[in-house]
Each structure stands twice: as structure tokens, then as C-alpha cells.
Design a protein around this motif. Structure first.
Motif, PDB file in Angstrom:
ATOM      1  N   LEU A 270      -6.347  -0.943  -1.044  1.00 49.39           N
ATOM      2  CA  LEU A 270      -7.102   0.267  -1.371  1.00 49.39           C
ATOM      3  C   LEU A 270      -8.340  -0.056  -2.187  1.00 49.39           C
ATOM      4  O   LEU A 270      -9.394   0.569  -2.020  1.00 49.39           O
ATOM      5  CB  LEU A 270      -6.201   1.249  -2.124  1.00 49.39           C
ATOM      6  CG  LEU A 270      -5.007   1.789  -1.330  1.00 49.39           C
ATOM      7  CD1 LEU A 270      -4.118   2.655  -2.224  1.00 49.39           C
ATOM      8  CD2 LEU A 270      -5.483   2.591  -0.127  1.00 49.39           C
TER       9      LEU A 270
ATOM     10  N   THR B   7      -0.774   6.924   1.702  1.00 56.05           N
ATOM     11  CA  THR B   7      -1.743   5.984   2.277  1.00 56.05           C
ATOM     12  C   THR B   7      -1.749   6.083   3.801  1.00 56.05           C
ATOM     13  O   THR B   7      -0.692   6.115   4.436  1.00 56.05           O
ATOM     14  CB  THR B   7      -1.403   4.537   1.867  1.00 56.05           C
ATOM     15  OG1 THR B   7      -1.500   4.426   0.453  1.00 56.05           O
ATOM     16  CG2 THR B   7      -2.364   3.547   2.508  1.00 56.05           C
TER      17      THR B   7
ATOM     18  N   ALA C 221       0.829  -1.210   0.000  1.00 61.54           N
ATOM     19  CA  ALA C 221       0.000   0.000   0.000  1.00 61.54           C
ATOM     20  C   ALA C 221       0.861   1.257   0.000  1.00 61.54           C
ATOM     21  O   ALA C 221       0.619   2.194  -0.770  1.00 61.54           O
ATOM     22  CB  ALA C 221      -0.936  -0.009   1.203  1.00 61.54           C
TER      23      ALA C 221
END
Length: 325
Positions: free
Chosen positions: A121, A97, A90
Motif C-alpha cells: 500500500l 484492500t 495487505a
């Protein structure tokens, strides 16, 4: 938490020694997992880590992973190896993030007190789509959590009283949807094709509770052919393995949706098992329904695979092989 920076090194001191032990893992296995994934060296001394590397970007990435995972542990979120793998993916793809926004967005708490939360996500987008749209298509490869999350969303809706029942269905394509020639009673005929749905259900609630809801038809698991002629009101309806529906079956299913009902349709358009000449109802629906307001399409890729990390590598290897043929 204190941080010191040099060009090729960062030092972080964590304030709570007990939480730091959880972050580091037994014999610092979590630190080694992060170091291997990001291509840096991480050394621990007490509750301080030294991150060294040739690439400042990698050092900053490792720092962000460690500090965000530490913040999660402070929120009493237990960290597992798969969580570390996801954090690496991520933050590697988007340094902005916020792991808390993902990991602490619980869809459902299972009977074993385990939180079901988005692990990518796209999973987060999928959950948000299910909250905001009446019909959601989740399309992508195996292992991306499409069906499991759909089940969790439906069970959570039932628990809150948002719907009065759950209907789980998938096409029994291997049996030609006739099922009549198979041995045994109806349950024995359809069970092999519906077993994955039962498995996911039993992972979310005690078997006795699930059996009770199934007996009362509050939760119904049935082949797609059994949906014909029905109107599904006040229900959460999940159609799994939708790539194996015909065009007629997909239209039939979508027109069953009644008042106060929501539907999630999941499938992998690269794994169609229909006879040659039969177009996948899922693929056709992507074309026909893409512009209809109130319907949302969410697309997963191999980057979203949340099973064992080898599964992602296996999918990628098969894609390369098929592309070379």
C-alpha cells in the motif's frame, strides 16, 4: 465462483479449471503457502477448495486472498510466491484492500514484458505521489522498492516523452566524494558506487538500449558531486542513498531542479555512513521541508519489504538487537 459457509469451514468452487490450476500452483504449493501464512487448512478437490480453521477471521482472510488472486489471474496477471506473501500482508492489515487496484496499476512494462506494479500500500502511495508532486522523498529500509520504483517511474516518463532525459545520482560517500585518489579513469572510479543504479536500469530495458541512451547522455549516471553548478531542466532526477548526503549537498541537489523537471530522493535514515559530527542532509530535509506544498514525503517500514521474505525477518531481528543494546 460459488461459496458455501459454515462456522468453521468455507467451500469455494472456481469456475475455470485452467485458471484454478494457476491459482493452486504446482502440487497445490500456493494453497499450502496461504494456509501456512493464515493458520488454516486448505484442501483442494478438483476446482473446489475447503478452508477449515478454528478462527472465523482467518477463514475469511484465506477466502478473500484466494478469490482476489483468482480475479487477478482472470485478468492474465501471473501469480508468484512473493505476490501471495504480499496479498497475505495487505489483506491482513486491511481487509478492505483491493488487490486489483494494486497489482494492475503498472508503472512500466520491462523489456522482458514484466509489469512493474506496486507490491504494498505504501508503494502505491509512493507511485501516486510521484505522479502528483514534483519532488518526492521515499524514506525507509532496504528492500522496500524505493529506488527500483523510482527508476521505473523515470523510465516510464522518458518513454512517454514527459521528460527528455534521466539523471541518476548518489553520493560516493565511501570515496569522500573526491574520487581523485582512486585508480583508473573517471568511469572506473565511480562505477562501484553507481553499480546498483545500472543494475536496476538493465533490469528494465535491454542492455544495448540502455548503453545507447547512456552514450547519448539521455540517461546519465553520476556521483552527486558532479551535479554542482548545473541546472537540470526537462529531466527526471533521482538521488539515491540520500541519507549519506551532507546538509550542503542536499541543498545543492534540491536547488538544481529546473523547469519541467521532477525529482525523487530515496534513503534509509537508519543507515547513515557519514563521519561523526556530520548531520545527514536527508534527515535535515525531513525537518526543513515538511510543510512545503509540492513536496511529498512517503515513509516505508519493514512491513513494506518486497524482497525475499527472509529480508523482512532479518531487518526485524537487527532492529530488536539494536534496541536491546
Amino acid at each position: 465462483m460459488k461459496k458455501n459457509h459454515d462456522m468453521n469451514q468455507t467451500k469455494i468452487t472456481f469456475s475455470d479449471i485452467d485458471l484454478t490450476r494457476q491459482l493452486f500452483g504446482e502440487q497445490n504449493t500456493n494453497l499450502q503457502r496461504i494456509a501456512d501464512a493464515v493458520d488454516v487448512k486448505i484442501q483442494a478437490r478438483g476446482n473446489t477448495v475447503h478452508i477449515n480453521g478454528d478462527d472465523r477471521i482467518s477463514i475469511d482472510l484465506a477466502q478473500s486472498i484466494l478469490t482476489q488472486l483468482y480475479d487477478l489471474i482472470k485478468e492474465k496477471y501471473p501469480i508468484y510466491p512473493n505476490d501471495i506473501d504480499f496479498a497475505v500482508r495487505a489483506l491482513s492489515s486491511n481487509t478492505e484492500t483491493n488487490l486489483k487496484e494494486l497489482f494492475l496499476d503498472a508503472v512500466y512494462i520491462t523489456s522482458k514484458k514484466r509489469s512493474i506494479v506496486p507490491k504494498s500500500l505504501v508503494q502505491k502511495q509512493y507511485i501516486e505521489a510521484a505522479r502528483n508532486y514534483d519532488i518526492v522523498f521515499g524514506i525507509g529500509p532496504a528492500g522496500t522498492g524505493k529506488t527500483y520504483l523510482a527508476m521505473a517511474i523515470a523510465v516510464a516518463a522518458l518513454a512517454k516523452g514527459s521528460v527528455s532525459r534521466i539523471i541518476l545520482t548518489r553520493p560516493a560517500v565511501e570515496a569522500g566524494e573526491t574520487l581523485g585518489f582512486l585508480p583508473g579513469d573517471l568511469a572506473e572510479k565511480v562505477d562501484p558506487y553507481l553499480r546498483p543504479l545500472y543494475d536496476a536500469l538493465h533490469d528494465m530495458m535491454h542492455i544495448e538500449k540502455a548503453s545507447d541512451l547512456l552514450t547519448q547522455n539521455i540517461i546519465e549516471v553520476a556521483p552527486l558531486a558532479f551535479m554542482r553548478g548545473r541546472t537540470l531542466n526537462d529531466a527526471y532526477v533521482i538521488l539515491d542513498e540520500a541519507q549519506n548526503t551532507t546538509s550542503e549537498q542536499m541543498k545543492m541537489f534540491l536547488t538544481r531542479i529546473g523547469f519541467n523537471s521532477k525529482a525523487i530522493i530515496t534513503g534509509d535514515i537508519t543507515q547513515v555512513d557519514l563521519p561523526k559530527g556530520k548531520k545527514s542532509g536527508l534527515m535535515q530535509a525531513c525537518e526543513i521541508l515538511k510543510d512545503i506544498q509540492g513536496i511529498q514525503f512517503v515513509y516505508f517500514t519493514k512491513k513494506d519489504v518486497v524482497r525475499h521474505r527472509l529480508v523482512r525477518d532479518i531487518i526485524a531481528a537487527y532492529e530488536r538487537y539494536e534496541a536491546s543494546e
